[in-house]
Each structure stands twice: as C-alpha cells, then as structure tokens.
Design a protein around this motif. Structure first.
Motif, PDB file in Angstrom:
ATOM      1  N   ASN A 109       0.877  -1.212  -0.180  1.00  0.00           N
ATOM      2  CA  ASN A 109      -0.123  -0.002  -0.220  1.00  0.00           C
ATOM      3  C   ASN A 109       0.738   1.273   0.143  1.00  0.00           C
ATOM      4  OD1 ASN A 109      -2.500  -1.154   0.145  1.00  0.00           O
ATOM      5  ND2 ASN A 109      -2.420  -1.648   2.039  1.00  0.00           N
ATOM      6  N   SER A 110       2.269   1.005  -0.092  1.00  0.00           N
ATOM      7  CA  SER A 110       2.878   2.326  -0.246  1.00  0.00           C
ATOM      8  C   SER A 110       2.576   2.922  -1.491  1.00  0.00           C
ATOM      9  CB  SER A 110       4.519   1.746  -0.369  1.00  0.00           C
ATOM     10  OG  SER A 110       5.507   3.029  -0.688  1.00  0.00           O
ATOM     11  N   PRO A 111       2.470   4.349  -1.333  1.00  0.00           N
ATOM     12  CA  PRO A 111       2.052   5.066  -2.538  1.00  0.00           C
ATOM     13  C   PRO A 111       2.797   4.945  -3.896  1.00  0.00           C
ATOM     14  CG  PRO A 111       1.948   6.514  -0.815  1.00  0.00           C
ATOM     15  CD  PRO A 111       2.526   5.125  -0.184  1.00  0.00           C
ATOM     16  N   SER A 112       4.303   4.637  -3.615  1.00  0.00           N
ATOM     17  CA  SER A 112       5.250   4.557  -4.585  1.00  0.00           C
ATOM     18  C   SER A 112       5.082   3.211  -5.269  1.00  0.00           C
ATOM     19  CB  SER A 112       6.614   4.659  -4.196  1.00  0.00           C
ATOM     20  OG  SER A 112       7.158   3.984  -2.961  1.00  0.00           O
ATOM     21  N   VAL A 113       4.675   2.114  -4.534  1.00  0.00           N
ATOM     22  CA  VAL A 113       4.302   0.682  -5.001  1.00  0.00           C
ATOM     23  C   VAL A 113       2.872   1.031  -6.160  1.00  0.00           C
ATOM     24  CG1 VAL A 113       3.659  -1.422  -4.513  1.00  0.00           C
ATOM     25  CG2 VAL A 113       5.370  -0.548  -3.371  1.00  0.00           C
ATOM     26  N   ILE A 114       1.975   1.584  -5.448  1.00  0.00           N
ATOM     27  CA  ILE A 114       0.785   1.726  -6.094  1.00  0.00           C
ATOM     28  C   ILE A 114       0.951   2.216  -7.362  1.00  0.00           C
ATOM     29  CG2 ILE A 114      -1.498   2.841  -6.146  1.00  0.00           C
ATOM     30  CD1 ILE A 114      -1.469   2.295  -2.823  1.00  0.00           C
ATOM     31  N   ALA A 115       1.805   3.554  -7.397  1.00  0.00           N
ATOM     32  CA  ALA A 115       2.007   4.324  -8.456  1.00  0.00           C
ATOM     33  C   ALA A 115       2.665   3.295  -9.643  1.00  0.00           C
ATOM     34  CB  ALA A 115       2.721   5.404  -8.074  1.00  0.00           C
ATOM     35  N   LEU A 116       3.354   2.428  -9.475  1.00  0.00           N
ATOM     36  CA  LEU A 116       3.818   1.447 -10.515  1.00  0.00           C
ATOM     37  C   LEU A 116       2.819   1.271 -11.438  1.00  0.00           C
ATOM     38  CD1 LEU A 116       6.526  -0.752  -8.332  1.00  0.00           C
ATOM     39  CD2 LEU A 116       7.045   1.211  -9.875  1.00  0.00           C
ATOM     40  N   GLY A 117       1.783   0.930 -11.310  1.00  0.00           N
ATOM     41  CA  GLY A 117       0.819   0.590 -11.995  1.00  0.00           C
ATOM     42  C   GLY A 117       0.314  -0.868 -12.080  1.00  0.00           C
ATOM     43  N   ASP A 118      -0.659  -0.899 -13.223  1.00  0.00           N
ATOM     44  CA  ASP A 118      -0.777  -2.384 -13.261  1.00  0.00           C
ATOM     45  C   ASP A 118      -0.350  -3.580 -13.949  1.00  0.00           C
ATOM     46  OD1 ASP A 118      -3.577  -3.868 -12.877  1.00  0.00           O
ATOM     47  OD2 ASP A 118      -3.573  -3.873 -15.224  1.00  0.00           O
ATOM     48  N   ASP A 119       0.680  -3.125 -14.622  1.00  0.00           N
ATOM     49  CA  ASP A 119       1.797  -4.086 -15.032  1.00  0.00           C
ATOM     50  C   ASP A 119       2.688  -4.729 -14.265  1.00  0.00           C
ATOM     51  OD1 ASP A 119       0.599  -4.251 -17.856  1.00  0.00           O
ATOM     52  OD2 ASP A 119       2.161  -2.851 -18.702  1.00  0.00           O
ATOM     53  N   ALA A 120       2.817  -3.735 -13.276  1.00  0.00           N
ATOM     54  CA  ALA A 120       3.634  -4.310 -11.868  1.00  0.00           C
ATOM     55  C   ALA A 120       2.970  -5.159 -11.113  1.00  0.00           C
ATOM     56  CB  ALA A 120       4.203  -2.899 -11.193  1.00  0.00           C
ATOM     57  N   ARG A 121       1.695  -4.807 -10.893  1.00  0.00           N
ATOM     58  CA  ARG A 121       0.765  -5.625 -10.403  1.00  0.00           C
ATOM     59  C   ARG A 121       0.810  -7.154 -10.755  1.00  0.00           C
ATOM     60  NH1 ARG A 121      -3.698  -7.648 -11.100  1.00  0.00           N
ATOM     61  NH2 ARG A 121      -4.368  -6.217 -12.966  1.00  0.00           N
ATOM     62  N   LYS A 122       0.454  -7.212 -12.043  1.00  0.00           N
ATOM     63  CA  LYS A 122       0.469  -8.618 -12.659  1.00  0.00           C
ATOM     64  C   LYS A 122       1.756  -9.304 -12.652  1.00  0.00           C
ATOM     65  CE  LYS A 122      -2.947  -6.697 -16.225  1.00  0.00           C
ATOM     66  NZ  LYS A 122      -2.965  -6.451 -17.770  1.00  0.00           N
ATOM     67  N   LEU A 123       2.875  -8.421 -12.906  1.00  0.00           N
ATOM     68  CA  LEU A 123       4.201  -9.029 -12.857  1.00  0.00           C
ATOM     69  C   LEU A 123       4.485  -9.695 -11.293  1.00  0.00           C
ATOM     70  CD1 LEU A 123       7.103  -9.618 -13.675  1.00  0.00           C
ATOM     71  CD2 LEU A 123       7.620  -7.308 -12.976  1.00  0.00           C
TER      72      LEU A 123
END
Length: 490
Positions: free
Chosen positions: A281-295
C-alpha cells in the motif's frame, strides 16, 4: 514566551529548557527514553561492528530490507552498543514512525517526535531553529525508524529538509531503517542490506521464544517453509508457546493453514499480513501501475521465481517494474532470477491464487515450447526450473486448461525429469485422475465442451508410461545413493 495556556510552573520549566539549548548534554530533569534492547537477538552481531565503525566515521547509514527482517531490532541494538554509548552518551535519540499512517504525517509531527525523542517538550517545535541549534551543538546520533513513511507524506519535501538539515551538520550522524530504496535522501549514505537469519540463529530464536520441546527436525521444516524470516519465526514460535502445542500438533497446524499460523494479532510486529500490506500500500508501489501488479502475481505463482529472460517477455516495462519491486523489498534478485521470500509468497498466493491470464499464457508458451525443443534446452529447463514447470502443468491439469498441450508437456517433462533430475512429483498422481475422452458411438452423443475437458486414451497411456519410467529412475537413483553412502561409511 506567550505560553498562556500552561501553568506558570510549566512556563518556568520551558524557560529553563530554552536557556539550556546550547548545552552539550541533557540538563537535569530531561528524560531521554530509548527503546529496550531487543530480545531475542541472534545472528546480527556481525552487523554491529561494521555499522558502528561507519557511524563513528560520520557516515550516515540506512538499514534496508523487507518487512519483518529485523531492521528495527538491529537499530535498537546499535544505539545500545557500548561503543556508541561511550561516544554519544546521553545524546542518543531514537525516533520511530512505526504506528503512524504515512498520509497523516506532517512537518509538525516529525518535529514533535524528534523533540520528544530528545527529551524536549513537543511544543518547542514552534522554536525549531533553537531546537536544531541544540541538537547539532554536540556529537549526536539520531535514529529514524521506518523512514520510508516520511516519503509518503503530503509534504515529503519539507520533511526531507528537516532530515537533510541534521545530516549536513558535522556533529550529527543518522541511522535510518527503511524497506524502500526510494527513501534514499539527498545526503551521502551507506546502505546496509539486512538479510534473513542463518539456520542456527533462526533455530535459537525459535527455541528462546517457545519454551516447550519441539523436535529439531520439525523446527527445521518450519524454518525452511519461511526462509528463516525473523518475523515469521517469532510469530510461529509465539503461537506454539501460547497454545502449548507439541511438535506434531504444530506441524499439523502448519500443513493445514500456513497463512493463518502467521497471524498473531494486529500490527506489523505480530502479523505477516500487516507487514506485507504495508509495503503493497505504499504510494510509490501503487504508482507502479497495473503491469507491475500483474508481474508481482506471476512471480508469486512460480515457486522458483522468474529469470530475466522470462520477465522480459511479459511486457516492455517488465524489467523496470521488477527492479522497482526489488527496490521496495517486495521481491529480490538471486542471480538472474526475480523471486521473493517464502512467507511473502505464502501470503500473496493466498490473497491472489490466480495470476493474470495473459502473463501466464506467455510463460506457458515459453515452457511448453522448450519442452518440445532440442535436448539441451529440455535439460536446461528441467535442471533450473523444474518446480516452476511442475506448478504450471499441475495448474493446467486442475483447471482442464489446454489438456492436449499440457499432456504433451507433461510427458516430455516426466521423461526428462527421469533422465536429468529424478524425483517424486505430484503430476504422477494427478495424471491418474485425468478423465478419458469417449470414443466411437458414445463420442457422437457427448458435447464438445465435455470432450475438451478430457484426454484421449492414447495420451493417458503415454503419460502412464512416462510415469513408470520416472519411478524406475527414482528407484535406481536411491539404490545408487545408498550404495555410495555405504561405500563412504566403510
């Protein structure tokens, strides 16, 4: 001083504090409270001389690592170290932002926390220049615990300037703890990466926390399951102690629900979920976007992680996203592979059991293609990524996905496993349960969707043959190992 809201006695005390701000040691009546020495504390002693030496040389230090790895405990141990205590004496200050919601941290809160850590009244923040003059007036060590929270504040630049002002002083040395390299300040620092515990130290930690006897082999199995991750070791040991479980009972609970065992209350020091979610939930992690989440989901899915070649094939930003996840201590690199700690994988796989279908299909095409490729490619794949391939085929079997392709891949995998890495696999059990496709007259009255979720008798027979070949190879391997052990003993 225009402090009409407090009593005259408090005004006099405030006046005495301000009058003594230039002193080199806390004046009589101040109460600087340091956190307790961490206990248990095993396997970190080798860090202390190195970090102490850096601090004594006026090198600011950042302790970096994933949540629950022991950064805060190490910082506490350092501030209590005899060499540090002798050098800085009463000017050792520990400021923690652990329990604060990062979005609510303001410049005023940061100043107040620093004042209170130094034994000053928090209301002196209104006279911050004088406070700064005092704190930089003599040799001082300032520990900022959970410094990554400061980068998520609404006024992060103003907060950063507070820390930078102390860092620029020749009399102040800083020790920061963070799980994100994006916390890196403008001033020069020395990063110290905090790793998991060695096995013997993890075992000592478990035995110190859990008083009842648990057989060593059971403790080691649990430690393997959490990669000797300090927080996970402590949580499991505390749960075992609270419930007075025997070794067999503890192992049974672990095998039944690993994720539930890693919860022992609220807060990041008692819950794996809390510490992982804090990173996600760190703002900088959330800012990485959808592709980072899928990765992240696909790295979670494969037990051995993914090498750079696989990651690169996923999307144009995949390598940059993978490096960013490493910088936030959610994943890490082992050689050329992006992977993660086992307890983090446990939690995330329970939270998101199915990865993105598009990313998974990309990896499926790579693995299944290599299983039908040249012998050297099959050998390399089985020797380096056998657990990943097994996981993918098992997933496809359980969901009846592309059964024709997955059966071909499974037959090749079992054949090559028998040659290059003989071992037991769950696939030999799963293939026995695969439904067989009807033929002849019966096939004409069977719906097409039903036929797609079954395999031909020919393919199932081929799989069974590959399973028998693997079983024979495993037996030969065990006989060879037994013979060699006997020969060695003689």
């Amino acid at each position: 001083m225009h402090l009409s809201m407090i009593t005259q006695r408090r005004i006099d005390q405030q006046s005495r504090q301000i009058d003594r701000l230039s002193a080199s040691t806390p004046y009589e009546g101040w109460r600087v409270v340091l956190p307790n020495v961490p206990s248990p504390f095993f396997g970190r002693d080798h860090f202390i001389p190195h970090i102490t030496e850096l601090l004594l040389k006026r090198r600011h230090v950042i302790l970096f690592g994933p949540g629950g790895i022991g950064k805060t405990s190490l910082a506490k141990a350092i501030i209590h170290d005899s060499v540090i205590a002798e050098r800085f004496q009463g000017r050792r200050y520990f400021v923690s932002f652990e329990e604060l919601d990062a979005s609510r941290i303001s410049t005023g809160i940061v100043r107040e926390r620093i004042c209170r850590a130094a034994g000053l009244d928090g209301r002196l923040t209104e006279r911050w220049e004088e406070v700064t003059t005092f704190l930089t007036g003599a040799d001082t060590i300032l520990v900022i615990d959970h410094a990554d929270a400061l980068t998520a504040t609404r006024n992060a630049d103003s907060v950063a300037r507070i820390i930078d002002d102390f860092a620029s002083s020749s009399s102040v040395v800083l020790l920061l703890t963070t799980r994100s390299k994006h916390t890196t300040p403008y001033f020069a620092t020395q990063f110290v990466s905090v790793s998991t515990l060695e096995r013997k130290c993890a075992r000592k930690t478990f035995e110190r926390v859990c008083p009842q006897h648990i057989p060593t082999e059971i403790i080691d199995e649990l430690l393997d399951g959490v990669d000797n991750h300090p927080l996970s070791v402590n949580i499991i040991a505390r749960r075992a102690a609270q419930h007075e479980w025997s070794g067999a009972e503890l192992l049974s609970v672990w095998k039944t629900n690993k994720v539930a065992l890693l919860e022992n209350g609220e807060g990041k020091s008692r819950s794996l979920r809390a510490t992982v979610e804090l990173s996600l939930n760190s703002p900088s992690v959330i800012a990485l976007g959808d592709d980072a989440r899928k990765l992240l989901e696909i790295i979670v899915f494969f037990p051995q992680g993914l090498n750079t070649m696989r990651v690169k094939a996923l999307c144009p930003s995949a390598i940059a996203d993978a490096n960013a996840l490493c910088a936030h201590s959610i994943t890490h690199c082992e050689g050329n592979r992006f992977t993660m700690l086992s307890p983090v994988r446990l939690y995330l796989s329970n939270k998101t059991p199915n990865p993105d279908a598009g990313f998974l299909n990309t990896i499926r095409n790579l693995y299944y293609g290599e299983l039908s490729g040249p012998a050297e490619r099959r050998q390399a794949l089985v020797e380096a990524e056998d657990v990943n391939v097994e996981r993918l085929i098992a997933f496809d079997f359980s969901r009846a996905i592309n059964l024709d392709d997955s059966c071909r891949a499974c037959a090749s995998f079992l054949d090559n496993l028998a040659i290059f890495k003989p071992r037991v696999t769950i696939l030999t059990t799963m293939l026995q349960e695969l439904p067989v496709r009807s033929s002849g007259i019966l096939a004409k009255v069977t719906s097409r969707p039903a036929r797609l979720k079954a395999v031909s008798l020919e393919k199932k027979t081929l799989l069974a043959k590959s399973a028998v070949t693997l079983a024979s190879s495993i037996r030969r391997s065990k006989l060879t190992s037994t013979f060699l052990r006997t020969l060695f003993i003689q």
